[in-house]
Design a protein around this motif. Structure first.
Motif, short mmCIF file in Angstrom:
data_model
loop_
_atom_site.label_atom_id
_atom_site.label_comp_id
_atom_site.label_asym_id
_atom_site.label_seq_id
_atom_site.Cartn_x
_atom_site.Cartn_y
_atom_site.Cartn_z
N LYS A 71 0.72 -1.31 -0.02
CA LYS A 71 0.02 0.02 -0.02
C LYS A 71 0.67 1.22 -0.03
N PRO A 72 1.73 1.50 1.07
CA PRO A 72 2.78 2.72 0.76
C PRO A 72 3.29 2.92 -0.74
N ALA A 73 3.50 1.86 -1.48
CA ALA A 73 3.90 2.12 -2.86
C ALA A 73 3.05 3.00 -3.58
N ALA A 74 1.67 2.77 -3.46
CA ALA A 74 0.88 3.35 -4.43
C ALA A 74 0.72 4.57 -4.49
N PRO A 75 0.80 5.42 -3.35
CA PRO A 75 0.70 7.01 -3.32
C PRO A 75 2.22 7.56 -3.84
N ALA A 76 3.27 6.73 -3.81
CA ALA A 76 4.44 7.43 -4.53
C ALA A 76 4.31 7.35 -5.98
N VAL A 77 3.61 6.39 -6.42
CA VAL A 77 3.43 6.11 -7.99
C VAL A 77 2.52 7.34 -8.44
N THR A 78 1.60 7.35 -7.91
CA THR A 78 0.48 8.69 -8.14
C THR A 78 1.06 9.78 -7.76
N SER A 79 2.04 10.11 -6.78
CA SER A 79 2.36 11.67 -6.97
C SER A 79 3.59 11.92 -7.92
N ALA A 80 4.09 10.82 -8.41
CA ALA A 80 5.20 10.92 -9.30
C ALA A 80 4.41 11.08 -10.67
N ALA A 81 3.59 10.54 -10.99
CA ALA A 81 2.40 10.81 -12.21
C ALA A 81 1.98 12.27 -12.23
N ALA A 82 1.68 12.68 -11.18
CA ALA A 82 1.33 14.07 -10.88
C ALA A 82 2.06 15.20 -11.45
N LYS A 83 3.43 14.48 -11.27
CA LYS A 83 4.48 15.78 -11.29
C LYS A 83 4.83 16.00 -12.71
N GLN A 84 3.96 15.63 -13.76
CA GLN A 84 4.41 16.03 -15.12
C GLN A 84 4.66 17.30 -15.38
N PRO A 85 5.65 17.61 -16.11
CA PRO A 85 5.53 19.46 -16.07
C PRO A 85 4.61 19.72 -17.08
N GLU A 86 4.22 20.80 -16.61
CA GLU A 86 3.07 21.39 -17.42
C GLU A 86 3.19 23.23 -17.70
N PHE A 87 3.34 23.49 -19.00
CA PHE A 87 3.56 24.88 -19.48
C PHE A 87 2.39 25.34 -19.95
N VAL A 88 1.78 26.54 -19.19
CA VAL A 88 0.63 27.12 -19.87
C VAL A 88 0.82 28.56 -20.07
N VAL A 89 0.42 29.07 -21.64
CA VAL A 89 0.65 30.31 -21.98
C VAL A 89 -0.53 30.74 -22.47
N ASP A 90 -1.15 31.73 -22.00
CA ASP A 90 -2.56 32.27 -22.32
C ASP A 90 -3.48 31.56 -22.91
N GLY A 91 -3.57 30.34 -22.12
CA GLY A 91 -5.02 29.40 -22.29
C GLY A 91 -4.58 28.14 -23.15
N VAL A 92 -3.21 28.26 -23.45
CA VAL A 92 -2.67 26.99 -24.35
C VAL A 92 -1.68 26.46 -23.41
N ALA A 93 -1.87 24.91 -23.17
CA ALA A 93 -1.18 24.37 -22.30
C ALA A 93 -0.51 23.16 -23.29
N PHE A 94 0.72 22.89 -22.46
CA PHE A 94 1.61 21.63 -22.88
C PHE A 94 1.97 20.83 -21.70
N VAL A 95 1.42 19.44 -21.53
CA VAL A 95 1.69 18.99 -20.42
C VAL A 95 2.68 17.61 -21.12
N VAL A 96 4.14 17.65 -20.42
CA VAL A 96 5.02 16.78 -20.95
C VAL A 96 4.65 15.34 -20.42
N THR A 97 4.71 14.24 -21.31
CA THR A 97 4.38 13.00 -20.74
C THR A 97 5.66 12.12 -20.64
N SER A 98 6.43 12.63 -21.43
CA SER A 98 7.96 11.73 -21.52
C SER A 98 8.83 12.65 -21.97
#
Length: 112
Positions: free
Chosen positions: A8-35
């Protein structure tokens, strides 16, 4: 079933890592880096481009500037075309000469 509590403790770690995908937003256009991964000619970047504005974007042109850590940058320009409000498109590009992802600058223009 005695192994379940230790799993069970491993599951939150995986979730938080996935949530940290870099996201760049400029004036309503977003780019989310997946890899990002080092490729033969540079850094292969994959992500999702999103139109978060309240209107359609016509003839969209997007520019990514990715620094290479040596006071230089790779600039990649893509033309995803028209994006309806709320739509998203998968994007893949290679930042030539870049070996490690340290961020990027997003710019875009929509031609009427």
């Amino acid at each position: 079933s005695s192994e379940l509590p230790s799993d069970k403790p491993a599951a939150p770690a995986v979730t938080s890592a996935a949530a940290k995908q870099p996201e760049f937003v400029v004036d309503g256009v977003a780019f989310v880096v997946t890899s990002t991964k080092a490729g033969k000619n540079g850094l292969d970047v994959s992500g999702v481009l999103q139109n978060r504005r309240d209107s359609e974007l016509k003839n969209l042109i997007v520019s990514f500037t990715v620094p290479n850590g040596k006071n230089e940058s790779a600039v990649v320009t893509l033309k995803p075309g028209t994006m309806a409000m709320g739509n998203q498109v998968e994007v893949n590009f290679t930042a030539e000469g870049v070996t490690q992802f340290s961020g990027l600058t997003l710019k875009w223009v929509s031609l009427k």
